[in-house]
Design a protein around this motif. Sequence first.
Motif, PDB file in Angstrom:
ATOM      1  N   ALA A 270      90.918  60.124 -49.867  1.00 14.76           N
ATOM      2  CA  ALA A 270      89.312  59.692 -49.886  1.00 14.76           C
ATOM      3  C   ALA A 270      88.472  60.960 -50.196  1.00 14.76           C
ATOM      4  O   ALA A 270      88.818  61.926 -50.433  1.00 14.76           O
ATOM      5  N   LEU A 271      87.338  60.505 -50.716  1.00 15.59           N
ATOM      6  CA  LEU A 271      86.297  61.562 -51.006  1.00 15.59           C
ATOM      7  C   LEU A 271      85.467  61.913 -49.638  1.00 15.59           C
ATOM      8  O   LEU A 271      84.937  60.709 -49.223  1.00 15.59           O
ATOM      9  N   GLU A 272      85.442  62.936 -49.428  1.00 13.40           N
ATOM     10  CA  GLU A 272      84.549  63.459 -48.284  1.00 13.40           C
ATOM     11  C   GLU A 272      83.102  63.147 -48.500  1.00 13.40           C
ATOM     12  O   GLU A 272      82.915  63.314 -49.948  1.00 13.40           O
ATOM     13  N   PRO A 273      82.230  63.130 -47.733  1.00  8.68           N
ATOM     14  CA  PRO A 273      80.841  62.864 -47.906  1.00  8.68           C
ATOM     15  C   PRO A 273      80.268  63.794 -49.005  1.00  8.68           C
ATOM     16  O   PRO A 273      79.666  63.579 -49.684  1.00  8.68           O
TER      17      PRO A 273
ATOM     18  N   PRO B  11      79.461  62.564 -55.973  1.00  5.27           N
ATOM     19  CA  PRO B  11      78.399  63.175 -56.930  1.00  5.27           C
ATOM     20  C   PRO B  11      76.958  62.753 -56.885  1.00  5.27           C
ATOM     21  O   PRO B  11      76.929  61.498 -56.152  1.00  5.27           O
ATOM     22  N   ALA B  12      76.115  63.404 -56.965  1.00  6.29           N
ATOM     23  CA  ALA B  12      74.768  62.960 -56.759  1.00  6.29           C
ATOM     24  C   ALA B  12      74.271  61.834 -57.366  1.00  6.29           C
ATOM     25  O   ALA B  12      73.676  60.854 -56.686  1.00  6.29           O
ATOM     26  N   TRP B  13      74.668  61.663 -58.598  1.00  9.97           N
ATOM     27  CA  TRP B  13      74.417  60.251 -59.336  1.00  9.97           C
ATOM     28  C   TRP B  13      74.585  59.378 -58.803  1.00  9.97           C
ATOM     29  O   TRP B  13      74.134  58.232 -58.990  1.00  9.97           O
ATOM     30  N   VAL B  14      75.732  59.190 -57.897  1.00  7.60           N
ATOM     31  CA  VAL B  14      76.121  57.939 -57.303  1.00  7.60           C
ATOM     32  C   VAL B  14      75.182  57.357 -56.302  1.00  7.60           C
ATOM     33  O   VAL B  14      74.954  56.040 -56.613  1.00  7.60           O
ATOM     34  N   GLY B  15      74.460  57.962 -55.424  1.00  8.31           N
ATOM     35  CA  GLY B  15      73.736  57.607 -54.436  1.00  8.31           C
ATOM     36  C   GLY B  15      72.585  57.271 -55.325  1.00  8.31           C
ATOM     37  O   GLY B  15      71.917  56.131 -54.915  1.00  8.31           O
ATOM     38  N   GLU B  16      71.943  57.814 -56.563  1.00 11.55           N
ATOM     39  CA  GLU B  16      70.808  57.597 -56.962  1.00 11.55           C
ATOM     40  C   GLU B  16      70.903  56.011 -57.655  1.00 11.55           C
ATOM     41  O   GLU B  16      70.398  55.325 -57.730  1.00 11.55           O
ATOM     42  N   ALA B  17      72.299  56.114 -58.102  1.00 14.48           N
ATOM     43  CA  ALA B  17      72.544  54.929 -59.152  1.00 14.48           C
ATOM     44  C   ALA B  17      72.829  53.641 -58.289  1.00 14.48           C
ATOM     45  O   ALA B  17      72.278  52.622 -58.607  1.00 14.48           O
TER      46      ALA B  17
ATOM     47  N   GLY C 139      80.179  56.542 -42.523  1.00 15.65           N
ATOM     48  CA  GLY C 139      79.645  57.847 -42.775  1.00 15.65           C
ATOM     49  C   GLY C 139      80.818  58.860 -42.819  1.00 15.65           C
ATOM     50  O   GLY C 139      80.874  59.892 -43.646  1.00 15.65           O
ATOM     51  N   ILE C 140      81.964  58.529 -41.827  1.00 11.91           N
ATOM     52  CA  ILE C 140      82.980  59.403 -41.793  1.00 11.91           C
ATOM     53  C   ILE C 140      83.845  59.637 -43.108  1.00 11.91           C
ATOM     54  O   ILE C 140      84.320  60.631 -43.488  1.00 11.91           O
ATOM     55  N   LEU C 141      84.240  58.626 -43.784  1.00 10.04           N
ATOM     56  CA  LEU C 141      84.982  58.405 -45.086  1.00 10.04           C
ATOM     57  C   LEU C 141      84.174  57.308 -45.906  1.00 10.04           C
ATOM     58  O   LEU C 141      84.769  56.106 -45.969  1.00 10.04           O
TER      59      LEU C 141
END
Length: 148
Positions: free
Chosen positions: A33-36, A40-46, A94-96
Amino acid sequence: MDSRLRQKLAERREKAALAGIEAGLGDLRPGGALEPGAVPAWVGEAIERTWDIFTEPAERLRDDTPPERLDAWLEDLLTTQGLTGRVHLASHLGILPWLECRAPGRADLARVRGAIEEPWMFLSSSLDTLVVTEGEYHYEAHVLRGGS
């Protein structure tokens, strides 16, 4: 109730939800999994851009489409965008937040839809392509690329 107790209860709920998701995904989920902090920051913005009513989706599908056709559409969308092999699937936890899984084929997408609530979000293993699909009045697919 003190904040430490609330936090423990929230963690317990998320762990139980994660166990349910993993059971639903079955062999699609080899682990990882990707930890929080690794997202990448762009993902949340996208993702936020997809919620804007002025953002046009890449594709649309009627919301009364039969499940088999929805699965075919999703599979074609993922394949066309190069999300094959291993991908990350948003868990909404939030955990994963992003679970590594095998890119789902048509026969697997019903399990994904059953295990994960909408929107269904797939992030390429190279972390440079994001596909967000959601249905309210119709299914919409947004395709976003790192930095775009």
